[in-house]
Motif scaffolding. Sequence first.
Motif, PDB file in Angstrom:
ATOM      1  N   MET A   1       2.707  15.033   0.639  1.00 33.77           N
ATOM      2  CA  MET A   1       2.034  14.021  -0.162  1.00 33.77           C
ATOM      3  C   MET A   1       2.281  12.639   0.444  1.00 33.77           C
ATOM      4  SD  MET A   1       0.387  15.194  -2.785  1.00 33.77           S
ATOM      5  CE  MET A   1      -0.242  13.896  -3.733  1.00 33.77           C
ATOM      6  N   PRO A   2       1.242  11.857   0.585  1.00 32.73           N
ATOM      7  CA  PRO A   2       1.441  10.504   1.125  1.00 32.73           C
ATOM      8  C   PRO A   2       2.122   9.599   0.094  1.00 32.73           C
ATOM      9  CG  PRO A   2      -0.842  10.832   0.493  1.00 32.73           C
ATOM     10  CD  PRO A   2      -0.148  12.150   0.320  1.00 32.73           C
ATOM     11  N   ALA A   3       2.639   8.508   0.587  1.00 32.94           N
ATOM     12  CA  ALA A   3       3.253   7.513  -0.294  1.00 32.94           C
ATOM     13  C   ALA A   3       2.207   7.030  -1.294  1.00 32.94           C
ATOM     14  CB  ALA A   3       3.775   6.342   0.532  1.00 32.94           C
ATOM     15  N   PRO A   4       2.642   6.692  -2.512  1.00 28.40           N
ATOM     16  CA  PRO A   4       1.672   6.196  -3.500  1.00 28.40           C
ATOM     17  C   PRO A   4       1.155   4.820  -3.115  1.00 28.40           C
ATOM     18  CG  PRO A   4       3.909   6.048  -4.361  1.00 28.40           C
ATOM     19  CD  PRO A   4       3.995   6.759  -3.044  1.00 28.40           C
ATOM     20  N   LEU A   5      -0.025   4.519  -3.592  1.00 31.22           N
ATOM     21  CA  LEU A   5      -0.610   3.199  -3.357  1.00 31.22           C
ATOM     22  C   LEU A   5      -0.029   2.232  -4.385  1.00 31.22           C
ATOM     23  CD1 LEU A   5      -2.544   1.414  -1.789  1.00 31.22           C
ATOM     24  CD2 LEU A   5      -4.360   2.133  -3.342  1.00 31.22           C
ATOM     25  N   THR A   6       1.086   1.634  -4.022  1.00 29.35           N
ATOM     26  CA  THR A   6       1.778   0.717  -4.919  1.00 29.35           C
ATOM     27  C   THR A   6       1.144  -0.669  -4.863  1.00 29.35           C
ATOM     28  OG1 THR A   6       3.326   0.211  -3.143  1.00 29.35           O
ATOM     29  CG2 THR A   6       3.980   1.965  -4.688  1.00 29.35           C
ATOM     30  N   ARG A   7       1.562  -1.502  -5.777  1.00 29.00           N
ATOM     31  CA  ARG A   7       1.021  -2.865  -5.831  1.00 29.00           C
ATOM     32  C   ARG A   7       1.289  -3.642  -4.547  1.00 29.00           C
ATOM     33  NH1 ARG A   7       1.521  -4.945 -11.678  1.00 29.00           N
ATOM     34  NH2 ARG A   7      -0.708  -4.931 -11.945  1.00 29.00           N
ATOM     35  N   ASP A   8       2.488  -3.456  -3.983  1.00 28.94           N
ATOM     36  CA  ASP A   8       2.790  -4.191  -2.746  1.00 28.94           C
ATOM     37  C   ASP A   8       1.934  -3.702  -1.581  1.00 28.94           C
ATOM     38  OD1 ASP A   8       4.263  -1.825  -2.759  1.00 28.94           O
ATOM     39  OD2 ASP A   8       6.068  -2.708  -1.907  1.00 28.94           O
ATOM     40  N   LEU A   9       1.627  -2.407  -1.524  1.00 32.97           N
ATOM     41  CA  LEU A   9       0.727  -1.915  -0.484  1.00 32.97           C
ATOM     42  C   LEU A   9      -0.695  -2.422  -0.708  1.00 32.97           C
ATOM     43  CD1 LEU A   9       1.942   1.758   0.079  1.00 32.97           C
ATOM     44  CD2 LEU A   9       2.101  -0.164   1.670  1.00 32.97           C
ATOM     45  N   GLN A  10      -1.116  -2.498  -1.967  1.00 28.47           N
ATOM     46  CA  GLN A  10      -2.428  -3.072  -2.274  1.00 28.47           C
ATOM     47  C   GLN A  10      -2.481  -4.534  -1.836  1.00 28.47           C
ATOM     48  OE1 GLN A  10      -3.026  -2.522  -6.475  1.00 28.47           O
ATOM     49  NE2 GLN A  10      -3.251  -0.316  -6.293  1.00 28.47           N
TER      50      GLN A  10
END
Length: 142
Positions: free
Chosen positions: A1-10
Motif C-alpha cells: 500500500m502506498p503512503a496516504p495522501l496527507t495534508r503535507d503531501l497535498q
Amino acid sequence: MPAPLTRDLQGLAALFATSGVLHLVRPGPFESITPRQLPARRGLVYASGVAEIACAAGLLHPRTRRLAGWASAALLVAVFPANIQMALDETRRVERRLGSGRSANRRRQAATIARLPLQLPMVRTALKATRDRAAGTRHTAA
C-alpha cells in the motif's frame, strides 16, 4: 500500500504545481537565480518546471506516489543551488544599496536566507511519500 495522501503531501504537490507553472509562464526570475556556471539556463528552468508539475501529479496518485516521492526529494536537492544563488545575489544587492529602502532590502535578504533551511522539511515530506502505508518503511528506488 502506498503512503496516504496527507495534508503535507497535498501541500507539497500544490507548491510544486504552482511553482512549475510559474517556471513555464515567467521563466525570467528563475533563470536569474540559476547558477551562472550552468549552461542553457532557460532550458533548465523549463525542465525544472515540467519536473515540478510531474512530481505534483505523481504525488497525488497512489500508484505513482512512491516514485514521485523519490523524484520530488531529488528535485528539491537539485534546485537547492538556485536557492543559494538567490540568497547570495540578494545579499550583494543589499550591500550595494545600504542607503534608501534599507529595511525593505534587509527583509528581502532575510527571506531568501530563511528559505534555505526550509528545503529540509520539504525533502522530508517528499520522502514520506516513499513509505509503505502499513509498515511505515521506505522502499529503495529500483
